[in-house]
Design a protein around this motif. Structure first.
Motif, PDB file in Angstrom:
ATOM      1  N   GLN A  91       4.207  13.621  -9.796  1.00  0.00           N
ATOM      2  CA  GLN A  91       5.352  14.529  -9.905  1.00  0.00           C
ATOM      3  C   GLN A  91       5.981  14.456 -11.289  1.00  0.00           C
ATOM      4  O   GLN A  91       6.361  15.480 -11.863  1.00  0.00           O
ATOM      5  N   LEU A  92       6.105  13.237 -11.822  1.00  0.00           N
ATOM      6  CA  LEU A  92       6.676  13.064 -13.157  1.00  0.00           C
ATOM      7  C   LEU A  92       5.839  13.782 -14.197  1.00  0.00           C
ATOM      8  O   LEU A  92       6.373  14.459 -15.083  1.00  0.00           O
ATOM      9  N   GLY A  93       4.527  13.650 -14.104  1.00  0.00           N
ATOM     10  CA  GLY A  93       3.642  14.353 -15.040  1.00  0.00           C
ATOM     11  C   GLY A  93       3.832  15.848 -14.953  1.00  0.00           C
ATOM     12  O   GLY A  93       3.886  16.545 -15.979  1.00  0.00           O
ATOM     13  N   SER A  94       3.957  16.361 -13.743  1.00  0.00           N
ATOM     14  CA  SER A  94       4.174  17.792 -13.543  1.00  0.00           C
ATOM     15  C   SER A  94       5.514  18.229 -14.140  1.00  0.00           C
ATOM     16  O   SER A  94       5.604  19.248 -14.830  1.00  0.00           O
ATOM     17  N   ASP A 154       0.827  -1.207   0.000  1.00  0.00           N
ATOM     18  CA  ASP A 154       0.000   0.000   0.000  1.00  0.00           C
ATOM     19  C   ASP A 154       0.861   1.258   0.000  1.00  0.00           C
ATOM     20  O   ASP A 154       0.591   2.215  -0.741  1.00  0.00           O
ATOM     21  N   GLN A 155       1.917   1.247   0.820  1.00  0.00           N
ATOM     22  CA  GLN A 155       2.807   2.411   0.881  1.00  0.00           C
ATOM     23  C   GLN A 155       3.516   2.631  -0.451  1.00  0.00           C
ATOM     24  O   GLN A 155       3.609   3.763  -0.938  1.00  0.00           O
ATOM     25  N   LEU A 156       4.002   1.545  -1.051  1.00  0.00           N
ATOM     26  CA  LEU A 156       4.707   1.670  -2.329  1.00  0.00           C
ATOM     27  C   LEU A 156       3.772   2.109  -3.447  1.00  0.00           C
ATOM     28  O   LEU A 156       4.158   2.884  -4.323  1.00  0.00           O
ATOM     29  N   GLN A 157       2.524   1.632  -3.421  1.00  0.00           N
ATOM     30  CA  GLN A 157       1.564   2.066  -4.437  1.00  0.00           C
ATOM     31  C   GLN A 157       1.261   3.552  -4.277  1.00  0.00           C
ATOM     32  O   GLN A 157       1.171   4.275  -5.275  1.00  0.00           O
ATOM     33  N   ALA A 158       1.111   4.019  -3.039  1.00  0.00           N
ATOM     34  CA  ALA A 158       0.875   5.444  -2.810  1.00  0.00           C
ATOM     35  C   ALA A 158       2.084   6.267  -3.259  1.00  0.00           C
ATOM     36  O   ALA A 158       1.933   7.313  -3.911  1.00  0.00           O
ATOM     37  N   GLN A 159       3.273   5.773  -2.936  1.00  0.00           N
ATOM     38  CA  GLN A 159       4.497   6.462  -3.348  1.00  0.00           C
ATOM     39  C   GLN A 159       4.608   6.476  -4.877  1.00  0.00           C
ATOM     40  O   GLN A 159       4.978   7.493  -5.463  1.00  0.00           O
ATOM     41  N   ASN A 160       4.270   5.371  -5.501  1.00  0.00           N
ATOM     42  CA  ASN A 160       4.302   5.280  -6.965  1.00  0.00           C
ATOM     43  C   ASN A 160       3.337   6.302  -7.567  1.00  0.00           C
ATOM     44  O   ASN A 160       3.670   6.985  -8.542  1.00  0.00           O
ATOM     45  N   HIS A 161       2.152   6.410  -6.996  1.00  0.00           N
ATOM     46  CA  HIS A 161       1.163   7.374  -7.484  1.00  0.00           C
ATOM     47  C   HIS A 161       1.700   8.799  -7.359  1.00  0.00           C
ATOM     48  O   HIS A 161       1.587   9.602  -8.300  1.00  0.00           O
ATOM     49  N   ASP A 162       2.301   9.105  -6.189  1.00  0.00           N
ATOM     50  CA  ASP A 162       2.871  10.438  -5.984  1.00  0.00           C
ATOM     51  C   ASP A 162       3.987  10.722  -6.986  1.00  0.00           C
ATOM     52  O   ASP A 162       4.055  11.819  -7.560  1.00  0.00           O
ATOM     53  N   LEU A 181       7.252  16.696 -16.505  1.00  0.00           N
ATOM     54  CA  LEU A 181       7.201  16.594 -17.967  1.00  0.00           C
ATOM     55  C   LEU A 181       6.426  17.756 -18.570  1.00  0.00           C
ATOM     56  O   LEU A 181       6.792  18.274 -19.642  1.00  0.00           O
ATOM     57  N   SER A 182       5.369  18.171 -17.903  1.00  0.00           N
ATOM     58  CA  SER A 182       4.598  19.313 -18.374  1.00  0.00           C
ATOM     59  C   SER A 182       5.452  20.582 -18.356  1.00  0.00           C
ATOM     60  O   SER A 182       5.470  21.348 -19.323  1.00  0.00           O
ATOM     61  N   ARG A 183       6.160  20.791 -17.228  1.00  0.00           N
ATOM     62  CA  ARG A 183       7.045  21.963 -17.152  1.00  0.00           C
ATOM     63  C   ARG A 183       8.167  21.875 -18.171  1.00  0.00           C
ATOM     64  O   ARG A 183       8.555  22.886 -18.774  1.00  0.00           O
ATOM     65  N   CYS A 184       8.687  20.680 -18.394  1.00  0.00           N
ATOM     66  CA  CYS A 184       9.751  20.487 -19.384  1.00  0.00           C
ATOM     67  C   CYS A 184       9.258  20.869 -20.773  1.00  0.00           C
ATOM     68  O   CYS A 184       9.965  21.528 -21.537  1.00  0.00           O
TER      69      CYS A 184
END
Length: 159
Positions: free
Chosen positions: A92-95, A80-88, A97-100
């Motif tokens: 962040q990656l999407g953000s 559960d913790q790793l899935q939540a971390q993966n989601h976060d 990539l958008s800024r990039c």
């Protein structure tokens, strides 16, 4: 004594049967059946050890199942913790990539703007050069008739 060390009675029925034995009476067929019953109702040391081992193995298996259950619960929590971390991290990656993408667009725009400014600067330097040449050599006003390549060649010789 030695027989006592090697055998352990299972139940007290044998003792009750022995207590029914009366002293002074002649042995009868009941005595031989009493010995057979006693042998059947007693355990050897090996049987006793086997039973203790079985009990110990059951307890060990129970503890092992408990450890496994706890470990699986811990793994579930970790999942559960790793899935939540993966989601976060994906957010962040999407953000990022958008800024990039925005930075790349801005970079392209600035490169085009820089090329336009360079072109305007080159044209301004060329006009400045033409004005200098005109004043120095008293060149006619139709000097602008020269092709751009010839003006650039002259400008590179002077600079």
């Amino acid at each position: 004594m030695q027989a006592f060390d090697r055998t352990i009675p299972i139940n007290t029925s044998v003792l009750e049967q022995e207590s029914n034995f009366t002293f002074g009476s002649a042995p009868n067929s009941n005595d031989t059946s009493l010995e057979t019953t006693e042998q059947e109702n007693t355990l050897t040391v090996e049987d006793s050890r086997r039973l203790r081992r079985m009990k110990s193995n059951r307890e060990s298996a129970r503890r092992s199942r408990m450890r496994k259950r706890i470990h699986l619960e811990e793994l579930g929590i970790q999942l559960d913790q790793l899935q939540a971390q993966n989601h976060d991290l994906r957010t962040q990656l999407g953000s990022v990539l958008s800024r990039c993408s925005l930075v790349r667009q801005e970079n392209k725009r600035l490169q085009i703007e820089a090329l336009l400014f360079k072109k305007r600067l080159d044209e301004a330097q060329t006009l400045l050069l033409i004005n200098r040449l005109h004043r120095v050599n008293n060149v006619p006003q139709n000097f602008q008739a020269f092709r751009r390549g010839q003006v650039s060649a002259l400008a590179s010789l002077i600079v």
